[in-house]
Design a protein around this motif. Structure first.
Motif, short mmCIF file in Angstrom:
data_model
loop_
_atom_site.label_atom_id
_atom_site.label_comp_id
_atom_site.label_asym_id
_atom_site.label_seq_id
_atom_site.Cartn_x
_atom_site.Cartn_y
_atom_site.Cartn_z
N PHE A 8 8.37 -4.87 -0.54
CA PHE A 8 7.37 -4.70 -1.59
C PHE A 8 6.41 -5.88 -1.51
CE2 PHE A 8 10.97 -2.38 -3.30
CZ PHE A 8 10.36 -1.20 -3.73
N SER A 9 5.14 -5.61 -1.74
CA SER A 9 4.14 -6.66 -1.80
C SER A 9 3.34 -6.46 -3.09
CB SER A 9 3.21 -6.58 -0.59
OG SER A 9 2.23 -7.59 -0.67
N ALA A 20 -2.32 -4.87 -7.38
CA ALA A 20 -1.98 -3.88 -6.36
C ALA A 20 -0.50 -4.03 -6.00
CB ALA A 20 -2.84 -4.07 -5.12
N SER A 22 2.16 -2.57 -3.02
CA SER A 22 2.33 -1.80 -1.79
C SER A 22 3.78 -1.95 -1.33
CB SER A 22 1.36 -2.28 -0.71
OG SER A 22 1.58 -3.63 -0.38
N TRP A 23 4.19 -0.99 -0.51
CA TRP A 23 5.55 -1.03 0.00
C TRP A 23 5.62 -0.34 1.35
CZ3 TRP A 23 8.42 3.38 0.98
CH2 TRP A 23 7.90 4.58 0.47
N ARG A 24 6.65 -0.69 2.08
CA ARG A 24 6.96 0.00 3.32
C ARG A 24 8.47 -0.09 3.53
NH1 ARG A 24 7.94 -2.90 7.88
NH2 ARG A 24 7.53 -5.13 7.76
N LYS A 31 3.84 2.54 8.27
CA LYS A 31 2.80 2.86 7.30
C LYS A 31 3.04 2.12 5.98
CE LYS A 31 0.46 6.51 4.85
NZ LYS A 31 0.41 7.89 4.45
N ILE A 32 1.97 1.57 5.43
CA ILE A 32 2.04 0.90 4.12
C ILE A 32 1.64 1.91 3.06
CG2 ILE A 32 1.05 -0.93 2.70
CD1 ILE A 32 0.71 -2.57 5.29
N HIS A 33 2.45 2.02 2.02
CA HIS A 33 2.20 2.94 0.91
C HIS A 33 1.77 2.11 -0.31
CE1 HIS A 33 4.28 6.19 3.08
NE2 HIS A 33 5.05 5.20 3.53
N PHE A 34 0.97 2.72 -1.16
CA PHE A 34 0.50 2.03 -2.36
C PHE A 34 1.04 2.73 -3.59
CE2 PHE A 34 -2.34 0.73 0.95
CZ PHE A 34 -2.49 -0.62 0.69
N LYS A 36 1.16 2.50 -8.20
CA LYS A 36 0.65 1.89 -9.43
C LYS A 36 1.77 1.23 -10.23
CE LYS A 36 -3.35 4.84 -10.26
NZ LYS A 36 -3.97 5.76 -11.22
N THR A 57 0.46 -1.85 -12.21
CA THR A 57 -0.87 -2.44 -12.04
C THR A 57 -1.66 -2.28 -13.32
OG1 THR A 57 -1.74 -0.38 -11.12
CG2 THR A 57 -0.92 -2.02 -9.55
#
Length: 115
Positions: A8-9, A20, A22-24, A31-34, A36, A57
């Motif tokens: 997680f970022s 924001a 994001s996770w992968r 692929k990086i997913h976004f 909320k 977010t």
């Protein structure tokens, strides 16, 4: 033994509020997913208790947040049914989801009438 990792970022603003998420996951490719919002619950085996992380977010609308939690309860109902075969507990959780959905829908109706 196979190993899988989830990353997680969280991008924070100057007040440490998430802007924001994001996770992968290693099993899902690069692929990086976004997202909320995230809701992570862990059962700590040493403490025998739940540890939680809830983040969203600042651009996530309140109605989406409510549906996010309704969906989370629904997913937990399926998990409890699968993991324990406790259909009574699962059905009570699903009934709660139906009740909460009606509540949110009524709230949205009321707010449209007041707009």
């Amino acid at each position: 033994m196979k190993k899988s990792e989830i990353y997680f970022s969280i991008a924070l603003d100057d007040k440490s509020i998430p802007e924001a998420i994001s996770w992968r996951a290693t099993d899902a490719g690069e692929k990086i997913h976004f997202a909320k919002a995230i809701n992570i619950s862990l059962w700590d085996r040493d403490e025998a208790g739940t540890m939680k992380i809830d983040l969203w977010t600042k651009d996530m609308p309140v109605d989406e947040m409510k549906y996010f939690y309704i969906d989370t309860i629904g997913a937990m109902a399926q998990s409890i049914a699968t993991a324990t075969s406790d259909d009574v507990m699962a059905q009570k959780m699903r009934a709660l989801c139906q009740e909460l959905t009606k509540h949110v829908e009524q709230e949205q109706k009321d707010n449209k009438g007041n707009a």
